[in-house]
Design a protein around this motif. Structure first.
Motif, PDB file in Angstrom:
ATOM      1  N   ILE A  50      -5.842  -6.107   7.907  1.00  0.00           N
ATOM      2  CA  ILE A  50      -6.777  -4.993   8.040  1.00  0.00           C
ATOM      3  C   ILE A  50      -7.742  -4.954   6.859  1.00  0.00           C
ATOM      4  CG2 ILE A  50      -6.986  -2.469   8.091  1.00  0.00           C
ATOM      5  CD1 ILE A  50      -4.168  -2.459   9.481  1.00  0.00           C
ATOM      6  N   VAL A  51      -7.216  -5.047   5.654  1.00  0.00           N
ATOM      7  CA  VAL A  51      -8.042  -4.928   4.446  1.00  0.00           C
ATOM      8  C   VAL A  51      -9.007  -6.100   4.323  1.00  0.00           C
ATOM      9  CG1 VAL A  51      -7.985  -4.892   1.914  1.00  0.00           C
ATOM     10  CG2 VAL A  51      -6.372  -3.504   3.212  1.00  0.00           C
ATOM     11  N   ARG A  52      -8.559  -7.297   4.680  1.00  0.00           N
ATOM     12  CA  ARG A  52      -9.409  -8.490   4.528  1.00  0.00           C
ATOM     13  C   ARG A  52     -10.616  -8.494   5.450  1.00  0.00           C
ATOM     14  NH1 ARG A  52      -5.573 -13.696   3.281  1.00  0.00           N
ATOM     15  NH2 ARG A  52      -5.411 -13.312   1.043  1.00  0.00           N
ATOM     16  N   ARG A  53     -10.642  -7.631   6.463  1.00  0.00           N
ATOM     17  CA  ARG A  53     -11.824  -7.549   7.331  1.00  0.00           C
ATOM     18  C   ARG A  53     -13.049  -7.138   6.534  1.00  0.00           C
ATOM     19  NH1 ARG A  53      -8.775  -4.105  11.881  1.00  0.00           N
ATOM     20  NH2 ARG A  53      -7.374  -5.748  12.580  1.00  0.00           N
ATOM     21  N   LYS A  54     -12.850  -6.289   5.525  1.00  0.00           N
ATOM     22  CA  LYS A  54     -13.970  -5.814   4.699  1.00  0.00           C
ATOM     23  C   LYS A  54     -13.912  -6.338   3.270  1.00  0.00           C
ATOM     24  CE  LYS A  54     -14.732  -1.539   7.232  1.00  0.00           C
ATOM     25  NZ  LYS A  54     -14.785  -0.082   7.167  1.00  0.00           N
ATOM     26  N   HIS A  55     -12.720  -6.730   2.825  1.00  0.00           N
ATOM     27  CA  HIS A  55     -12.527  -7.165   1.436  1.00  0.00           C
ATOM     28  C   HIS A  55     -11.742  -8.475   1.433  1.00  0.00           C
ATOM     29  CE1 HIS A  55     -13.920  -3.233   0.051  1.00  0.00           C
ATOM     30  NE2 HIS A  55     -13.227  -2.741   1.058  1.00  0.00           N
ATOM     31  N   ALA A  56     -12.445  -9.572   1.677  1.00  0.00           N
ATOM     32  CA  ALA A  56     -11.804 -10.885   1.818  1.00  0.00           C
ATOM     33  C   ALA A  56     -11.097 -11.347   0.545  1.00  0.00           C
ATOM     34  CB  ALA A  56     -12.838 -11.923   2.240  1.00  0.00           C
ATOM     35  N   ASP A  57     -11.468 -10.778  -0.594  1.00  0.00           N
ATOM     36  CA  ASP A  57     -10.900 -11.218  -1.867  1.00  0.00           C
ATOM     37  C   ASP A  57      -9.545 -10.585  -2.198  1.00  0.00           C
ATOM     38  OD1 ASP A  57     -12.174  -8.727  -2.119  1.00  0.00           O
ATOM     39  OD2 ASP A  57     -12.483  -9.002  -4.268  1.00  0.00           O
ATOM     40  N   VAL A  58      -9.076  -9.652  -1.395  1.00  0.00           N
ATOM     41  CA  VAL A  58      -7.795  -8.991  -1.663  1.00  0.00           C
ATOM     42  C   VAL A  58      -6.653  -9.917  -1.240  1.00  0.00           C
ATOM     43  CG1 VAL A  58      -6.312  -7.033  -1.068  1.00  0.00           C
ATOM     44  CG2 VAL A  58      -8.753  -6.681  -1.442  1.00  0.00           C
ATOM     45  N   GLY A  59      -5.685 -10.083  -2.138  1.00  0.00           N
ATOM     46  CA  GLY A  59      -4.566 -10.982  -1.867  1.00  0.00           C
ATOM     47  C   GLY A  59      -3.296 -10.252  -1.489  1.00  0.00           C
ATOM     48  N   ARG A  60      -2.346 -11.008  -0.998  1.00  0.00           N
ATOM     49  CA  ARG A  60      -1.046 -10.494  -0.565  1.00  0.00           C
ATOM     50  C   ARG A  60      -0.319  -9.767  -1.700  1.00  0.00           C
ATOM     51  NH1 ARG A  60      -0.042 -14.671   1.466  1.00  0.00           N
ATOM     52  NH2 ARG A  60      -0.309 -14.210   3.651  1.00  0.00           N
ATOM     53  N   THR A  61      -0.341 -10.345  -2.894  1.00  0.00           N
ATOM     54  CA  THR A  61       0.346  -9.736  -4.039  1.00  0.00           C
ATOM     55  C   THR A  61      -0.274  -8.382  -4.380  1.00  0.00           C
ATOM     56  OG1 THR A  61       0.921 -11.919  -4.879  1.00  0.00           O
ATOM     57  CG2 THR A  61       1.022 -10.097  -6.440  1.00  0.00           C
ATOM     58  N   THR A  62      -1.591  -8.295  -4.295  1.00  0.00           N
ATOM     59  CA  THR A  62      -2.274  -7.029  -4.576  1.00  0.00           C
ATOM     60  C   THR A  62      -1.854  -5.964  -3.566  1.00  0.00           C
ATOM     61  OG1 THR A  62      -4.150  -8.185  -5.544  1.00  0.00           O
ATOM     62  CG2 THR A  62      -4.534  -5.913  -4.822  1.00  0.00           C
ATOM     63  N   ILE A  63      -1.780  -6.342  -2.300  1.00  0.00           N
ATOM     64  CA  ILE A  63      -1.344  -5.400  -1.259  1.00  0.00           C
ATOM     65  C   ILE A  63       0.074  -4.923  -1.564  1.00  0.00           C
ATOM     66  CG2 ILE A  63      -0.736  -5.127   1.188  1.00  0.00           C
ATOM     67  CD1 ILE A  63      -3.702  -5.302   0.961  1.00  0.00           C
ATOM     68  N   TYR A  64       0.964  -5.860  -1.848  1.00  0.00           N
ATOM     69  CA  TYR A  64       2.365  -5.513  -2.102  1.00  0.00           C
ATOM     70  C   TYR A  64       2.488  -4.582  -3.305  1.00  0.00           C
ATOM     71  CZ  TYR A  64       7.351  -5.871  -2.834  1.00  0.00           C
ATOM     72  OH  TYR A  64       8.671  -5.560  -3.001  1.00  0.00           O
TER      73      TYR A  64
END
Length: 155
Positions: A50-64
């Motif tokens: 969901i987040v990567r649709r608008k913010h492609a630079d966000v990584g899995r670790t950041t989400i966690y």
């Protein structure tokens, strides 16, 4: 999600970050917006998509890490089912319990005043002071139960 609900969660996060001397960031706010808008039980992978649709630079670790931060701030609850963690928004939400499908992972929420009353009665009977609980019932959702009934039996 109502605009007021989004503002409240943002204020809770800002207060938590300030109290703990942490920085506000555009990524954290984007993750919060997506999480609150999702409004249901999401995995790290779900939220990442969901987040990567608008913010492609966000990584899995950041989400966690951000979901863990939301949990510490009182904005999220973590539900562990097997090896998968799911997170749900909890700010200003009523207590509820869960039915969890062991096949597809679907989670259905339910509330039962009768179950709550019985828990209180049983606890009082043994002198136990309840401070919180999680009630998860595991089985098969309607679709998976119907699919199992249609499966041929081994001969």
């Amino acid at each position: 999600m109502s605009p007021a609900a989004g503002r409240e969660e943002r204020q809770v996060l800002t207060s938590y970050l300030t109290r703990n001397h942490l920085k506000r960031s555009a990524q954290r706010e984007a993750i919060l917006d997506a999480f609150v808008r999702a409004g249901h039980h999401v995995s790290v992978e779900d939220l990442l998509k969901i987040v990567r649709r608008k913010h492609a630079d966000v990584g899995r670790t950041t989400i966690y890490r951000t979901l863990k931060l939301f949990k510490e701030a009182g904005l999220a609850s973590e539900l562990l089912f097997g090896s998968e963690a799911r997170f749900e928004p909890v700010w200003n939400r009523d207590h509820h319990d869960h039915f969890v499908c062991i096949v597809c992972g679907e989670i259905s929420e339910f509330q039962s005043p009768e179950i709550e009353r019985l828990q209180e009665e049983i606890a009082a009977g043994i002198g136990f002071a309840i401070e919180g609980h999680r009630h998860h019932i595991f089985g098969r959702c309607r679709r998976c139960a119907a699919r199992k009934q249609r499966e041929p039996r081994p001969t």
